[in-house]
Design a protein around this motif. Structure first.
Motif, short mmCIF file in Angstrom:
data_model
loop_
_atom_site.label_atom_id
_atom_site.label_comp_id
_atom_site.label_asym_id
_atom_site.label_seq_id
_atom_site.Cartn_x
_atom_site.Cartn_y
_atom_site.Cartn_z
N SER A 212 80.64 -10.79 -88.05
CA SER A 212 82.03 -10.35 -88.04
C SER A 212 82.11 -8.82 -88.06
O SER A 212 82.91 -8.22 -87.33
CB SER A 212 82.75 -10.93 -89.26
N ALA A 213 81.28 -8.19 -88.90
CA ALA A 213 81.28 -6.73 -88.98
C ALA A 213 80.84 -6.10 -87.66
O ALA A 213 81.42 -5.12 -87.19
CB ALA A 213 80.37 -6.27 -90.11
N LEU A 214 79.80 -6.67 -87.05
CA LEU A 214 79.29 -6.13 -85.80
C LEU A 214 80.33 -6.26 -84.69
O LEU A 214 80.50 -5.35 -83.86
CB LEU A 214 78.00 -6.84 -85.41
N GLN A 215 81.02 -7.38 -84.66
CA GLN A 215 82.06 -7.56 -83.65
C GLN A 215 83.15 -6.49 -83.78
O GLN A 215 83.63 -5.94 -82.79
CB GLN A 215 82.67 -8.95 -83.78
N ALA A 216 83.51 -6.17 -85.04
CA ALA A 216 84.51 -5.12 -85.27
C ALA A 216 83.99 -3.75 -84.85
O ALA A 216 84.74 -2.93 -84.32
CB ALA A 216 84.92 -5.12 -86.74
N LEU A 217 82.70 -3.48 -85.08
CA LEU A 217 82.12 -2.19 -84.70
C LEU A 217 82.02 -2.03 -83.19
O LEU A 217 82.16 -0.92 -82.66
CB LEU A 217 80.73 -2.04 -85.32
N VAL A 218 81.79 -3.13 -82.49
CA VAL A 218 81.61 -3.06 -81.04
C VAL A 218 82.94 -2.80 -80.33
O VAL A 218 82.97 -2.19 -79.25
CB VAL A 218 80.95 -4.36 -80.53
N LYS A 219 84.05 -3.21 -80.92
CA LYS A 219 85.35 -3.08 -80.24
C LYS A 219 85.66 -1.65 -79.80
O LYS A 219 86.02 -1.43 -78.64
CB LYS A 219 86.46 -3.62 -81.15
N PRO A 220 85.54 -0.63 -80.68
CA PRO A 220 85.83 0.73 -80.21
C PRO A 220 84.82 1.24 -79.19
O PRO A 220 85.15 2.08 -78.35
CB PRO A 220 85.81 1.57 -81.49
N ILE A 221 83.58 0.71 -79.23
CA ILE A 221 82.59 1.11 -78.25
C ILE A 221 82.96 0.55 -76.87
O ILE A 221 82.85 1.23 -75.85
CB ILE A 221 81.19 0.64 -78.67
N VAL A 222 83.42 -0.70 -76.85
CA VAL A 222 83.88 -1.30 -75.60
C VAL A 222 85.09 -0.55 -75.06
O VAL A 222 85.21 -0.29 -73.85
CB VAL A 222 84.21 -2.79 -75.80
N ALA A 223 86.01 -0.18 -75.96
CA ALA A 223 87.20 0.55 -75.53
C ALA A 223 86.84 1.89 -74.90
O ALA A 223 87.50 2.35 -73.96
CB ALA A 223 88.14 0.75 -76.72
N TYR A 225 83.52 2.81 -73.61
CA TYR A 225 82.56 2.75 -72.50
C TYR A 225 82.85 1.64 -71.49
O TYR A 225 82.31 1.67 -70.39
CB TYR A 225 81.14 2.56 -73.06
N GLY A 226 83.65 0.64 -71.87
CA GLY A 226 83.94 -0.46 -70.98
C GLY A 226 83.01 -1.64 -71.19
O GLY A 226 81.87 -1.50 -71.66
N GLN A 227 83.50 -2.85 -70.88
CA GLN A 227 82.74 -4.07 -71.11
C GLN A 227 81.42 -4.09 -70.34
O GLN A 227 80.38 -4.47 -70.88
CB GLN A 227 83.58 -5.29 -70.70
N ALA A 228 81.46 -3.67 -69.08
CA ALA A 228 80.26 -3.77 -68.24
C ALA A 228 79.13 -2.91 -68.79
O ALA A 228 77.98 -3.36 -68.87
CB ALA A 228 80.60 -3.38 -66.81
N ARG A 229 79.45 -1.69 -69.19
CA ARG A 229 78.39 -0.79 -69.67
C ARG A 229 77.82 -1.28 -71.00
O ARG A 229 76.60 -1.25 -71.21
CB ARG A 229 78.92 0.63 -69.81
N VAL A 230 78.68 -1.72 -71.91
CA VAL A 230 78.20 -2.21 -73.19
C VAL A 230 77.36 -3.48 -73.01
O VAL A 230 76.35 -3.67 -73.70
CB VAL A 230 79.37 -2.47 -74.16
N SER A 231 77.74 -4.33 -72.06
CA SER A 231 76.97 -5.56 -71.84
C SER A 231 75.57 -5.28 -71.32
O SER A 231 74.67 -6.11 -71.48
CB SER A 231 77.72 -6.47 -70.85
N ARG A 232 75.36 -4.11 -70.71
CA ARG A 232 74.04 -3.76 -70.15
C ARG A 232 73.29 -2.78 -71.05
O ARG A 232 72.19 -2.34 -70.70
CB ARG A 232 74.20 -3.13 -68.76
N ALA A 233 73.85 -2.40 -72.17
CA ALA A 233 73.24 -1.38 -73.02
C ALA A 233 71.90 -1.85 -73.58
O ALA A 233 71.71 -3.03 -73.87
CB ALA A 233 74.18 -1.04 -74.18
N GLN A 251 74.26 -11.67 -78.23
CA GLN A 251 75.27 -12.71 -78.00
C GLN A 251 76.60 -12.10 -77.60
O GLN A 251 77.28 -12.60 -76.70
CB GLN A 251 75.43 -13.57 -79.25
N LEU A 252 76.97 -11.01 -78.27
CA LEU A 252 78.21 -10.32 -77.90
C LEU A 252 78.11 -9.75 -76.49
O LEU A 252 79.08 -9.80 -75.72
CB LEU A 252 78.50 -9.21 -78.90
N GLN A 253 76.93 -9.20 -76.15
CA GLN A 253 76.75 -8.67 -74.79
C GLN A 253 76.89 -9.76 -73.73
O GLN A 253 77.50 -9.53 -72.69
CB GLN A 253 75.36 -8.01 -74.66
N ALA A 254 76.36 -10.94 -74.01
CA ALA A 254 76.47 -12.04 -73.05
C ALA A 254 77.93 -12.42 -72.83
O ALA A 254 78.36 -12.66 -71.70
CB ALA A 254 75.68 -13.24 -73.56
#
Length: 262
Positions: A212-223, A225-233, A251-254
């Motif tokens: 849950s914490a990681l999902q919250a941390l990833v949200k501003p990173i996606v906002a 850099y964008g979904q595509a770039r974060v999914s390939r990080a 799992q979040l990247q997938a």
């Protein structure tokens, strides 16, 4: 020095001038300091080695810096009035005698340790400050942070650095870290876009909390850099228990990859 370091102002991690000061320790390791009567050049807060400063007992040692090496620093803070806080660096030899010092009147700058340095002290000083909101102090080798820009998402759980690596424009590297008290060692950047995400020991030990914490941390990173770039990080880990967190991030990247293909 094989890492970058984030220093935080926490109780027991240095020495705070609190006579007449209003010090408020807030969530996410934010500190509010108010003392409009403090004389210019006086120390607001200092980080030092207890080997030479017996009156204070830091919870963790200062980063080991290499004499003769040049470093950059970035202070994440808000100050009133503007340009009213500086950073002083005092250098000491093996006998505890001060051999040199530097004074910077800005929140970003460079300093070089004299070759005789055995230890040092970092001090936030007032130039004519009335109110300071302090979050962190980042230090790293100047060669690694050449032309770098440090993005502050205003949380102690994320550090975002845009490094000068023009031949790797599209690469995003995410490091999962174990959050620590006082000083955090950040592995050296390996891509132009470098993000450090920090999970607490409790979150790392409890999958439900950690995911849950990681999902919250990833949200501003996606906002940002964008979904595509974060999914390939690319993903790296640093600290005990972070290997499992890497699988959570994968799992979040997938999920992000599937969304970007729709």
């Amino acid at each position: 020095m094989t890492a970058l370091y984030s220093l935080f102002w926490e109780p027991g991690t240095g020495e705070t001038f609190d006579y007449g000061s209003l010090i408020d320790y807030q969530p996410q390791r934010v500190v509010q300091s108010r003392n409009p009567l403090l004389s210019p050049s006086r120390i607001i807060h200092a980080w030092h080695d207890s080997q030479w400063q017996q009156q204070a007992t830091p919870a963790v040692p200062l980063p080991l810096l290499i004499p003769g090496t040049t470093y950059q620093f970035f202070i994440d803070a808000e100050q009133t009035p503007a340009n009213s806080v500086g950073l002083a660096i005092d250098y000491y030899d093996r006998q505890g005698q001060r051999i040199d010092d530097d004074l910077h009147d800005a929140l970003h700058g460079q300093f070089t340790l004299p070759k005789q340095t055995a230890t040092y002290q970092l001090s936030l000083i007032t130039l004519n400050n009335e109110h300071l909101t302090f979050r962190s102090l980042l230090i790293g080798p100047a060669a690694a942070l050449k032309n770098a820009q440090v993005g502050w998402p205003r949380t102690d759980r994320i550090t975002n650095i845009d490094c000068d690596k023009s031949n790797q424009d599209g690469i995003l590297d995410i490091v999962l870290m174990r959050q620590r008290i006082g000083v955090e060692a950040l592995p050296m950047p390996q891509a132009r876009h470098q993000v450090y995400l920090k999970l607490s020991p409790t979150e790392l030990a409890t999958p439900e909390l950690g995911q849950s914490a990681l999902q919250a941390l990833v949200k501003p990173i996606v906002a940002h850099y964008g979904q595509a770039r974060v999914s390939r990080a690319s993903i790296r880990t640093s600290g005990r228990g972070t290997a499992q967190a890497a699988s959570w991030l994968q799992q979040l990247q997938a999920g992000l990859a599937n969304k970007s293909l729709r």
